[in-house]
Design an enzyme around this catalytic site. Structure first.
Site, mmCIF file in Angstrom:
data_model
loop_
_atom_site.group_PDB
_atom_site.id
_atom_site.type_symbol
_atom_site.label_atom_id
_atom_site.label_comp_id
_atom_site.label_asym_id
_atom_site.label_seq_id
_atom_site.Cartn_x
_atom_site.Cartn_y
_atom_site.Cartn_z
ATOM 1 N N HIS A 27 -10.240 -6.375 -2.012
ATOM 2 C CA HIS A 27 -11.255 -6.053 -0.997
ATOM 3 C C HIS A 27 -12.407 -5.352 -1.714
ATOM 4 C CE1 HIS A 27 -8.989 -7.453 2.356
ATOM 5 N NE2 HIS A 27 -7.939 -6.731 2.011
ATOM 6 N N GLU A 30 0.793 -1.237 0.000
ATOM 7 C CA GLU A 30 0.000 0.000 0.000
ATOM 8 C C GLU A 30 0.826 1.287 0.000
ATOM 9 O OE1 GLU A 30 -2.607 -0.579 3.383
ATOM 10 O OE2 GLU A 30 -3.633 -2.251 2.417
ATOM 11 N N GLU A 35 -6.085 -10.820 -1.199
ATOM 12 C CA GLU A 35 -6.879 -10.617 0.033
ATOM 13 C C GLU A 35 -8.371 -10.556 -0.289
ATOM 14 O OE1 GLU A 35 -5.428 -7.335 2.420
ATOM 15 O OE2 GLU A 35 -3.338 -7.700 1.880
ATOM 16 N N ASN A 39 1.952 -5.050 -3.232
ATOM 17 C CA ASN A 39 0.564 -5.400 -2.904
ATOM 18 C C ASN A 39 -0.234 -4.129 -2.580
ATOM 19 O OD1 ASN A 39 -1.330 -7.577 -2.235
ATOM 20 N ND2 ASN A 39 -1.117 -6.953 -0.088
ATOM 21 N N ASP A 56 -12.201 -10.556 -0.529
ATOM 22 C CA ASP A 56 -13.471 -10.703 0.189
ATOM 23 C C ASP A 56 -14.479 -9.761 -0.456
ATOM 24 O OD1 ASP A 56 -12.382 -8.344 1.367
ATOM 25 O OD2 ASP A 56 -12.040 -9.315 3.303
HETATM 26 C C1 HAH Z 1 -5.455 -4.720 4.022
HETATM 27 N N1 HAH Z 1 -5.637 -3.305 3.903
HETATM 28 C C2 HAH Z 1 -4.090 -5.108 4.583
HETATM 29 O O1 HAH Z 1 -3.198 -5.382 3.523
HETATM 30 C C3 HAH Z 1 -4.134 -6.334 5.491
HETATM 31 O O2 HAH Z 1 -2.879 -6.531 6.039
HETATM 32 C C4 HAH Z 1 -5.149 -6.156 6.586
HETATM 33 O O3 HAH Z 1 -5.176 -7.303 7.434
HETATM 34 C C5 HAH Z 1 -6.466 -5.899 5.988
HETATM 35 C C6 HAH Z 1 -6.569 -5.254 4.801
HETATM 36 C C7 HAH Z 1 -6.801 -2.913 3.157
HETATM 37 C C8 HAH Z 1 -7.289 -1.510 3.305
HETATM 38 C C9 HAH Z 1 -8.496 -1.176 2.733
HETATM 39 O O4 HAH Z 1 -9.189 -2.096 2.067
HETATM 40 C C10 HAH Z 1 -8.997 0.131 2.827
HETATM 41 C C11 HAH Z 1 -8.289 1.095 3.516
HETATM 42 C C12 HAH Z 1 -7.108 0.764 4.099
HETATM 43 C C13 HAH Z 1 -6.616 -0.534 4.000
#
Ligand code: HAH
Length: 327
Positions: free
Chosen positions: A209, A130, A238, A174, A240
Site C-alpha cells: 500500500h 499485520e 495488496e 502478510n 496500490d
Molecule cells: C490492509 N490493511 C488489509 O490487509 C486488507 O485486508 C484491507 O482490505 C485493506 C488493507 C492495510 C493497512 C494500512 O495500509 C494502514 C493501516 C492499517 C491497515
C-alpha cells in the site's frame, strides 16, 4: 485494444487482483483479461465467514471461489488471524475475557474449518495479517486481541494449525509498511524466529500500500533483499499507489494530470524493480481493479476520492497501465 497485463508478465510472475462479490460482475472483463489470480478483498475474513461462534457463512466466499474456478484464476485466501474485521466473540467468554486455552481452541477450529472448506481451491493463505507493531519503541508484536488472549506464541500456533488444516497450501505472513526499515527488521525477526524453530511459514506477503511519493525504490529493494535472505517466497499482496501521503488530508474532486503522470512513473519504476527480482516473487496482486472501486476512497479519509489503480472509472487503462506493460 491494449495488451493483457498478466500475459505480458507471464515469464515474470502471476498477476492478481482483489475482488469482491460486486466487482466479479461489474469488472469481470478486466479481471479475466488482465489477471491470472484473485484474492477476496473481504469475503473470507473472520467477520464475514464466522460472524458468531456457531455460525459459519461461506456464501460470498464461495461465489468468489466459483468465479475463480469458472475463469481459470488462482485463488489466494485472505485472511485467518488478524486484529481487524474479527468479531469480538472470539475474545470473550461469558462476561469476561476468553482464557488462553479457549482462545487456542477457537483459533484452531476457525483455521481448520475455513481452510478445510476451501481446501483444494485456495493455493495460498495469509495466515497471520499485520501482527507486527509499527512503532520503534514497542516490542515486535503489536497489542492485539489474539496476543492478549493467547500470548506471544499465538503466531506460531496459527501457522501450525494452518499447515495441519491444508498441508498443500502456501502459508504467508502478510503486513503493511513492510519497507519501513524499523518495521521490516521486526517482520524479519518474527519470521526468522518462526523458521528457526521449524514453524511452517512459506512466504512473506508485502502488502504494497504505497503512494506516489514513497517508499523510494531503494527502500523497497532493501526490504526485498532482507526478506529474501530468509529463503522464503515473496509476494506483493495488496498493491496500490495512493495519490496522497498517508498523513495528507487534502481532497480533490477530480484527478490532475500531473498526479497521473507521477503515478505512472512510480508504477513504472516499481515494476522495473520487481522484474529484476522475478526469481523471488511468486505473485503480485493489486488491491482492486479500477479506480471506481477502491478501499482507498474510504481510507484513511472517509469518502475522499483516490485513484490508486491501473484502470480509471470508465475501466480504461491509465498511464500507469502503459508504464508497466511497455518495457
Ligand atoms: C490492509 N490493511 C488489509 O490487509 C486488507 O485486508 C484491507 O482490505 C485493506 C488493507 C492495510 C493497512 C494500512 O495500509 C494502514 C493501516 C492499517 C491497515
Amino acid at each position: 485494444m491494449f495488451g493483457s497485463l498478466c500475459k505480458t508478465y507471464k515469464e515474470y510472475f502471476p498477476i492478481g487482483a482483489a475482488v469482491n462479490s460486486f466487482s466479479i460482475n461489474t469488472h469481470k472483463e478486466l479481471i479475466v483479461n488482465h489477471f491470472s489470480g484473485i484474492t477476496p478483498e473481504n469475503q473470507m475474513k473472520p467477520q464475514f465467514v464466522h460472524p458468531t461462534e456457531h455460525l459459519y457463512d461461506f456464501e460470498q466466499g464461495d461465489i468468489i471461489a466459483d468465479f475463480a474456478e469458472e475463469n481459470n484464476l488462482s485463488l489466494r485466501g485472505h485472511t485467518l488471524i488478524w486484529h481487524n474485521q474479527t468479531p469480538d466473540w472470539f475474545f470473550k467468554d461469558g462476561g469476561g475475557p476468553v482464557s488462553r486455552s479457549l482462545a487456542l481452541k477457537r483459533m484452531k477450529e476457525h483455521i481448520y474449518t475455513v481452510m478445510g472448506h476451501y481446501r483444494g481451491r485456495t493455493y495460498a493463505w495469509d495466515v497471520v495479517n499485520e501482527a507486527v507493531s509499527d512503532n520503534a519503541e514497542e516490542p515486535v508484536l503489536r497489542q492485539a486481541p489474539w496476543l492478549a488472549a493467547i500470548g506471544d506464541d499465538y503466531v506460531e500456533y496459527a501457522f501450525r494449525f494452518a499447515r495441519e488444516a491444508d498441508p498443500a497450501a502456501k502459508l504467508y505472513y502478510n503486513d503493511y509498511n513492510e519497507c519501513d526499515p524499523v518495521k521490516s527488521r521486526k517482520i524479519y525477526d518474527l519470521v526468522k524466529s518462526l523458521i528457526d524453530r521449524g514453524i511452517p511459514v512459506d512466504g512473506i506477503g508485502m502488502q504494497g500500500h504505497w503512494n506516489i511519493y514513497a517508499p523510494e525504490p531503494d527502500k523497497i529493494r532493501r526490504a526485498v533483499e532482507l526478506y529474501a535472505s530468509l529463503g522464503v517466497s515473496l509476494q506483493i499482496t495488496e498493491l496500490d499507489i495512493s495519490m496522497f501521503r498517508f498523513d495528507d488530508r487534502t481532497a480533490y474532486e477530480k484527478v490532475h494530470n500531473e498526479l497521473l503522470e507521477l503515478q505512472a512513473e512510480r508504477y513504472g519504476e516499481i515494476f522495473k524493480l520487481l522484474r529484476e527480482y522475478r526469481d523471488l516473487f511468486t505473485g503480485v496482486t493489486f488491491w482492486g481493479i479500477a479506480d471506481d472501486d477502491t478501499w482507498l476512497s474510504d481510507f484513511p479519509v472517509k469518502g475522499r476520492r483516490n485513484w490508486p489503480l491501473l484502470f480509471d472509472d470508465e475501466h480504461n487503462p491509465k498511464k500507469a497501465f502503459d508504464s508497466i506493460v511497455v518495457f
